[in-house]
Write a protein that holds these residues in place. Structure first.
Motif, mmCIF file in Angstrom:
data_model
loop_
_atom_site.group_PDB
_atom_site.id
_atom_site.type_symbol
_atom_site.label_atom_id
_atom_site.label_comp_id
_atom_site.label_asym_id
_atom_site.label_seq_id
_atom_site.Cartn_x
_atom_site.Cartn_y
_atom_site.Cartn_z
ATOM 1 N N ALA A 142 0.841 -1.205 0.000
ATOM 2 C CA ALA A 142 0.000 0.000 0.000
ATOM 3 C C ALA A 142 0.876 1.254 0.000
ATOM 4 O O ALA A 142 0.564 2.236 -0.694
ATOM 5 C CB ALA A 142 -0.941 -0.011 1.201
ATOM 6 N N GLN A 143 1.970 1.224 0.760
ATOM 7 C CA GLN A 143 2.903 2.354 0.727
ATOM 8 C C GLN A 143 3.504 2.514 -0.665
ATOM 9 O O GLN A 143 3.615 3.633 -1.174
ATOM 10 C CB GLN A 143 4.028 2.148 1.740
ATOM 11 C CG GLN A 143 3.605 2.266 3.176
ATOM 12 C CD GLN A 143 4.783 1.986 4.095
ATOM 13 O OE1 GLN A 143 5.465 0.972 3.953
ATOM 14 N NE2 GLN A 143 5.023 2.889 5.040
ATOM 15 N N VAL A 144 3.904 1.410 -1.269
ATOM 16 C CA VAL A 144 4.483 1.462 -2.616
ATOM 17 C C VAL A 144 3.482 2.085 -3.582
ATOM 18 O O VAL A 144 3.845 2.920 -4.417
ATOM 19 C CB VAL A 144 4.935 0.049 -3.078
ATOM 20 C CG1 VAL A 144 5.281 0.043 -4.567
ATOM 21 C CG2 VAL A 144 6.115 -0.426 -2.244
ATOM 22 N N THR A 145 2.220 1.696 -3.460
ATOM 23 C CA THR A 145 1.173 2.265 -4.316
ATOM 24 C C THR A 145 1.153 3.784 -4.183
ATOM 25 O O THR A 145 1.074 4.509 -5.187
ATOM 26 C CB THR A 145 -0.203 1.673 -3.944
ATOM 27 O OG1 THR A 145 -0.153 0.253 -4.089
ATOM 28 C CG2 THR A 145 -1.307 2.229 -4.826
ATOM 29 N N GLY A 151 4.922 9.711 -7.533
ATOM 30 C CA GLY A 151 5.913 9.859 -8.596
ATOM 31 C C GLY A 151 5.281 10.057 -9.966
ATOM 32 O O GLY A 151 5.995 10.197 -10.960
ATOM 33 N N GLY A 152 3.955 10.047 -10.016
ATOM 34 C CA GLY A 152 3.255 10.340 -11.268
ATOM 35 C C GLY A 152 2.809 9.122 -12.062
ATOM 36 O O GLY A 152 2.393 9.257 -13.214
ATOM 37 N N ILE A 153 2.872 7.933 -11.483
ATOM 38 C CA ILE A 153 2.440 6.720 -12.186
ATOM 39 C C ILE A 153 1.382 6.032 -11.326
ATOM 40 O O ILE A 153 1.550 5.894 -10.114
ATOM 41 C CB ILE A 153 3.611 5.747 -12.431
ATOM 42 C CG1 ILE A 153 4.770 6.459 -13.138
ATOM 43 C CG2 ILE A 153 3.139 4.544 -13.237
ATOM 44 C CD1 ILE A 153 6.020 5.600 -13.235
ATOM 45 N N ARG A 154 0.330 5.587 -11.962
ATOM 46 C CA ARG A 154 -0.737 4.902 -11.230
ATOM 47 C C ARG A 154 -0.623 3.397 -11.428
ATOM 48 O O ARG A 154 -0.514 2.923 -12.558
ATOM 49 C CB ARG A 154 -2.091 5.398 -11.728
ATOM 50 C CG ARG A 154 -3.251 4.994 -10.860
ATOM 51 C CD ARG A 154 -4.518 5.710 -11.336
ATOM 52 N NE ARG A 154 -5.715 5.519 -10.614
ATOM 53 C CZ ARG A 154 -6.281 4.382 -10.243
ATOM 54 N NH1 ARG A 154 -5.680 3.258 -10.482
ATOM 55 N NH2 ARG A 154 -7.433 4.351 -9.621
ATOM 56 N N ALA A 155 -0.632 2.652 -10.332
ATOM 57 C CA ALA A 155 -0.675 1.188 -10.384
ATOM 58 C C ALA A 155 -2.159 0.805 -10.428
ATOM 59 O O ALA A 155 -2.797 0.608 -9.405
ATOM 60 C CB ALA A 155 0.018 0.596 -9.156
ATOM 61 N N ALA A 156 -2.694 0.740 -11.642
ATOM 62 C CA ALA A 156 -4.144 0.686 -11.860
ATOM 63 C C ALA A 156 -4.699 -0.735 -11.916
ATOM 64 O O ALA A 156 -5.014 -1.252 -12.981
ATOM 65 C CB ALA A 156 -4.491 1.447 -13.137
ATOM 66 N N TRP A 157 -4.810 -1.358 -10.765
ATOM 67 C CA TRP A 157 -5.510 -2.642 -10.647
ATOM 68 C C TRP A 157 -6.096 -2.678 -9.239
ATOM 69 O O TRP A 157 -5.665 -1.930 -8.366
ATOM 70 C CB TRP A 157 -4.577 -3.828 -10.897
ATOM 71 C CG TRP A 157 -3.448 -3.992 -9.924
ATOM 72 C CD1 TRP A 157 -3.503 -4.630 -8.704
ATOM 73 C CD2 TRP A 157 -2.112 -3.518 -10.050
ATOM 74 N NE1 TRP A 157 -2.279 -4.585 -8.080
ATOM 75 C CE2 TRP A 157 -1.401 -3.909 -8.892
ATOM 76 C CE3 TRP A 157 -1.432 -2.814 -11.036
ATOM 77 C CZ2 TRP A 157 -0.071 -3.605 -8.686
ATOM 78 C CZ3 TRP A 157 -0.098 -2.507 -10.825
ATOM 79 C CH2 TRP A 157 0.570 -2.906 -9.668
ATOM 80 N N PRO A 158 -7.079 -3.532 -8.998
ATOM 81 C CA PRO A 158 -7.643 -3.602 -7.645
ATOM 82 C C PRO A 158 -6.631 -4.247 -6.691
ATOM 83 O O PRO A 158 -6.155 -5.345 -6.933
ATOM 84 C CB PRO A 158 -8.887 -4.474 -7.808
ATOM 85 C CG PRO A 158 -8.713 -5.195 -9.100
ATOM 86 C CD PRO A 158 -7.764 -4.403 -9.941
ATOM 87 N N HIS A 159 -6.304 -3.535 -5.636
ATOM 88 C CA HIS A 159 -5.297 -4.018 -4.693
ATOM 89 C C HIS A 159 -5.911 -4.763 -3.510
ATOM 90 O O HIS A 159 -5.206 -5.457 -2.788
ATOM 91 C CB HIS A 159 -4.451 -2.851 -4.162
ATOM 92 C CG HIS A 159 -3.658 -2.180 -5.227
ATOM 93 N ND1 HIS A 159 -2.438 -2.643 -5.660
ATOM 94 C CD2 HIS A 159 -3.920 -1.077 -5.976
ATOM 95 C CE1 HIS A 159 -1.970 -1.844 -6.611
ATOM 96 N NE2 HIS A 159 -2.849 -0.893 -6.819
ATOM 97 N N ASP A 160 -7.195 -4.587 -3.290
ATOM 98 C CA ASP A 160 -7.845 -5.229 -2.147
ATOM 99 C C ASP A 160 -8.105 -6.702 -2.400
ATOM 100 O O ASP A 160 -8.262 -7.125 -3.542
ATOM 101 C CB ASP A 160 -9.177 -4.547 -1.831
ATOM 102 C CG ASP A 160 -9.008 -3.128 -1.307
ATOM 103 O OD1 ASP A 160 -7.953 -2.845 -0.713
ATOM 104 O OD2 ASP A 160 -9.929 -2.318 -1.501
ATOM 105 N N LEU A 161 -8.208 -7.464 -1.333
ATOM 106 C CA LEU A 161 -8.531 -8.880 -1.413
ATOM 107 C C LEU A 161 -9.851 -9.083 -2.153
ATOM 108 O O LEU A 161 -9.986 -10.030 -2.937
ATOM 109 C CB LEU A 161 -8.604 -9.476 -0.001
ATOM 110 C CG LEU A 161 -8.904 -10.957 0.107
ATOM 111 C CD1 LEU A 161 -7.804 -11.782 -0.545
ATOM 112 C CD2 LEU A 161 -9.066 -11.352 1.563
ATOM 113 N N LEU A 162 -10.805 -8.179 -1.962
ATOM 114 C CA LEU A 162 -12.105 -8.306 -2.636
ATOM 115 C C LEU A 162 -11.987 -8.150 -4.146
ATOM 116 O O LEU A 162 -12.842 -8.633 -4.881
ATOM 117 C CB LEU A 162 -13.081 -7.261 -2.090
ATOM 118 C CG LEU A 162 -13.497 -7.452 -0.640
ATOM 119 C CD1 LEU A 162 -14.358 -6.280 -0.179
ATOM 120 C CD2 LEU A 162 -14.224 -8.761 -0.451
#
Length: 168
Positions: A142-145, A151-162
């Motif tokens: 979550a911190q890395v996200t 830094g201007g880049i989005r890690a665009a996927w669902p990160h939650d267990l759900l």
């Protein structure tokens, strides 16, 4: 416990999430290698690379403990390449999965006492250590996200267990 379940059945979805999230992050960093060097704080986790190394180093050390192996010294973990970083994670997951495959209730309920870098000496059940291995990674991913977003880049996927297709 049913015939198809094992003592680790209940926590298996957490490890499936771990594997899914790790795979996605590796892919993300292969596409965005510059994100590994984004600032992330201080000390050994002053960059995203340092946080990722920390995630995998902790998992590796837990795996080594669970299997009764010598634990890698913190000083032996360096600022590695992407491939080297994720190789630590692969080895850590192999060890943890090896332990989980043969763990019975007595083993999971048994305690281990060990020293940590920041919390001193801890005594915990092996089950708690397994759950902590995942929740520790969740917190830091979550911190890395946040760091890569800053830094201007989005890690665009669902990160939650759900948001992950795992049985539970």
């Amino acid at each position: 416990m049913t015939a198809m379940s094992t003592p680790t059945t209940a926590i298996a979805p957490l490890f499936a999430w771990r594997d899914n999230e790790t795979t996605r992050w590796r892919s993300f960093f292969e596409t965005n290698p510059q994100a590994l060097d984004f600032p992330a704080g201080d000390g050994t986790m002053d960059t995203v690379r340092g946080v990722v190394r920390h995630i995998f180093a902790v998992e590796l050390r837990y795996g080594q403990r669970l299997l009764g192996l010598p634990v890698t010294d913190w000083a032996d973990f360096r600022q590695q390449s992407l491939a080297e970083l994720f190789a630590i994670g692969v080895e850590a997951r192999r060890m943890i999965d090896e332990y989980m495959a043969s763990a019975d209730e007595a083993s999971l309920s048994g305690t281990m006492t060990f020293s940590t870098l920041t919390a001193g000496t801890i005594t915990a059940t092996r089950r708690k250590i397994l759950v902590n291995a995942v929740t520790h990674g969740m917190r830091h991913w979550a911190q890395v996200t946040t760091f890569v977003r800053q830094g201007g880049i989005r890690a665009a996927w669902p990160h939650d267990l759900l948001g992950v297709e795992v049985g539970m």
